[in-house]
Each structure stands twice: as structure tokens, then as C-alpha cells.
Write a protein that holds these residues in place. Sequence first.
Motif, PDB file in Angstrom:
ATOM      1  N   LYS A 232       0.834  -1.208   0.000  1.00 18.58           N
ATOM      2  CA  LYS A 232       0.000   0.000   0.000  1.00 18.58           C
ATOM      3  C   LYS A 232       0.869   1.259   0.000  1.00 18.58           C
ATOM      4  O   LYS A 232       0.605   2.222  -0.722  1.00 18.58           O
ATOM      5  CB  LYS A 232      -0.921   0.004   1.225  1.00 18.58           C
ATOM      6  N   ARG A 235       2.580   2.043  -3.243  1.00 12.73           N
ATOM      7  CA  ARG A 235       1.657   2.600  -4.227  1.00 12.73           C
ATOM      8  C   ARG A 235       1.407   4.087  -3.980  1.00 12.73           C
ATOM      9  O   ARG A 235       1.538   4.914  -4.887  1.00 12.73           O
ATOM     10  CB  ARG A 235       0.335   1.826  -4.194  1.00 12.73           C
ATOM     11  N   PHE A 241       1.735   8.740  -8.097  1.00 19.58           N
ATOM     12  CA  PHE A 241       0.401   8.374  -7.603  1.00 19.58           C
ATOM     13  C   PHE A 241      -0.591   9.494  -7.919  1.00 19.58           C
ATOM     14  O   PHE A 241      -0.254  10.681  -7.835  1.00 19.58           O
ATOM     15  CB  PHE A 241       0.462   8.119  -6.099  1.00 19.58           C
TER      16      PHE A 241
END
Length: 413
Positions: A232, A235, A241
Motif C-alpha cells: 500500500k 503505491r 500516484f
Amino acid sequence: MTTHVKKKEEAGWQKVLLAVIMSVFSIPAVGVAAYIYEKSFRDIFILLLLFTACCAVTLFSFFQSDIYDTLHYDNGSHFLRFVVTFLLGVAISCLMPMLPDAGFWAVPSIALVLALLSNTVTGVVSYAGLLGVCSYFASTEILTFLLYFLIGVIFAVLFEKLDNDYRTGGPMFAAMTLHIVGMTARVVFNSHGALTVDMFIIPVINIFITFVMMLVVLRFYCAVVIDKEKGKYLRINDQEFALLAKYKEEDKQVYYNAIHTAYFAEKTARLLHMDVDVAKNGGYYHKIIALECKKQEKSLEEVCREYKFPAEAVRLLQEYNYKSQPMRLRETVAVYLADSVVSTIMYLISKGKSNENKEAKTDNEYAKVATAVIRRKVESGILNSSDISLADLGGIEKIYTGEKLYYDFLRRE
């Protein structure tokens, strides 16, 4: 905000339901096992009374730890994992005494997994109850119970908090060494001085199985919890992102503040042994998340849920943005001080650029500015409720005074 409260209530009811299921299945199971082992009704009654008290204390410890945020990793959001493991522990405790001269094969591994899926106190309390049931059914001596209880406690304590790199070699070596010493002492004690090779066969197999079980538990925990959390963070801590890239186009000032704050927060966390992923995440999104809440007219929790932020990252952002919630995490303090220093230096740089006659500050002068900002924030008392120590604050000052290259990079923005 209404949606957020409703979901919290539903999560609470789910936990209560799981607690009921845990009690309804485990307590009768122990009673049935006691009946199969042909224990008297008086003994069954006392056993159930004690085991019920153990279940109650275990649940109380878990929920209290959840309220005060002292559970390991994201365990507060995954009570089901603990309940399933506890029920498996009950089954093992009831079946283990049926094995001939079992010596409680790999039972200490139960203490390890229970502690990892809650916290050390909750894990040890629940393990004590399960080991007590197993010892009673096996009619074992009190010294054997103490041996396995202490080994289980050692396992739980040594692996209390796995580090960011998941280094388990040291704790594993220490745990198995103590286990071998304990098992050897047990064999010597039971031999009454007449030692034979055969006496060590079952203990050696026991130790080997315990070692294998510990590896399985740690590998499972790594896959289910640690790797999942790291995935997580990988990412959302990527500069490409969506949420971060969005502000690169829409608001350069906020974007560069995020990049620079994340740099200092990450460096602070790495050098002072904090959670690097959490600190870096807070550096990126401490202001962006607040702006996004205003744009979408949503709560911080709703926006974080939309972008799938981990629980600890959400907690840091809550501590940073909610005035009613004091900063406690060391990582929150790292982000707060990093943002204060970066914002001040960016302001001075922009002011210097607008004044052509004013000479640019040197790196040493920026280091003095950083030190002054940090000391002013400490003296304000805003960090009094945090877990940051004086040693940490001294280390943070050294980080900013020792910085050379990055201040030059800031000037070029």
C-alpha cells in the motif's frame, strides 16, 4: 461525516459479534474436552470458570488496546484474524494431550501468533489460558507449565515489534537458544542424573517442529500483514500516484512543499528508527489531504478510504490536521517539524528572490533557521503529549544542522 460514524458503529457491532462467537465456541469446547478426558463435574465447573475469566480478560485487553491504539500494525481493523487463531489454539490445547509424551509440541508458537495478531499483553494473557487448559488435560507438573509459559512469553516479547526490514534472524536465534536451554534443563531434571541418548530424541524433534512452526507463523504474518502494508505504501508513496500527481499540475507550491517535507520526514524517520513509510506518507499528504477534503466536501477518513491509505497513515494525518487530537506518534512530530522548517525556508527563499538587492542565505544560515524553528515549536508546548523524546529532538536538530546539499536544492526550486 454521517457515513463515517455509521461505518464505525457497524465495525463495532462486528467486533462484538466476533467476541460472542469466540466465547460461544471456545468455552463449550473446553467443557466437552474435559468431559471426554473424564474429569469430574466439580473440576469441569472450576475449569470453565477459570477459562471464561481468561476469555473475558483477553477480550477486555484487546478492546482496550484498540481504543488506546496500542495494538500492533493494523490488528485493530482485523479482529477476525485473532478470533480464528484463538479458536485454533483452543482446538490444539484440547487435542495436544492425546499425543504420547508430546511435551506440548510447538505450543509456544501459539503465543507468538496470538501476540503478533494483537499485542504482547493480549497475546500472553490468551496464551496463559490455552496453556493452562492443555496442561490440565495432560496432567503435567507445574514446572513443565512454567517452562512452556516462559518460552511462550519469550517468543512474544522477542518478536513484539518487527522492524521495517523484517529482520528476524537475531530474535529467532535468541528464542531458539532459550528454548533449547529450557528443554535441556527439563530433560536433565526429569532424568534424576541418569542421562541417555533416547531421552533427547523427543525434545530434539519438539524443538525442530517448534522452529518450523515459528518460520511458518512469521512467513504467514509477513505475507498477510507486513507485505500487504508495504504494498500500500509503495503505491501511495510513489510520486506518480494520482493524488500527488494531481497537485503537481494544480498547485506547484503545495506539491513542492510535499516533496521537501517528505524528504526531511523520511530522513528523520530512517535515522531515528521510526516507521519510514508512515513518515514519508505523512510528508507527502499532510496538506494535500486537507485541501482534497475541502474540494470534495468529504471527511479526512472518507478521502483516505477512497485512496486506500493504511490505518497508521490515517492516524498520522488525523493527528496532524485535527486540532482536537494531540500529536502522539513520533512520525507525526517528524512531519510537523519538517513542514515547519520547509515552509519557513521556502518563504525566505521566495522573499529573497523578490528582493534582488538581498543576498541569498548560505547553507549554514538555513541550518540556523531550521534550529530556531524546531526550538520554537518545542517551547510552544505543542509536542508535550507526543511520544517524542529529548534524545529524538536532539537527533532531529543534528539532521537539519548537518544538511548541506538539500538547502541548495531548495534554492533552485
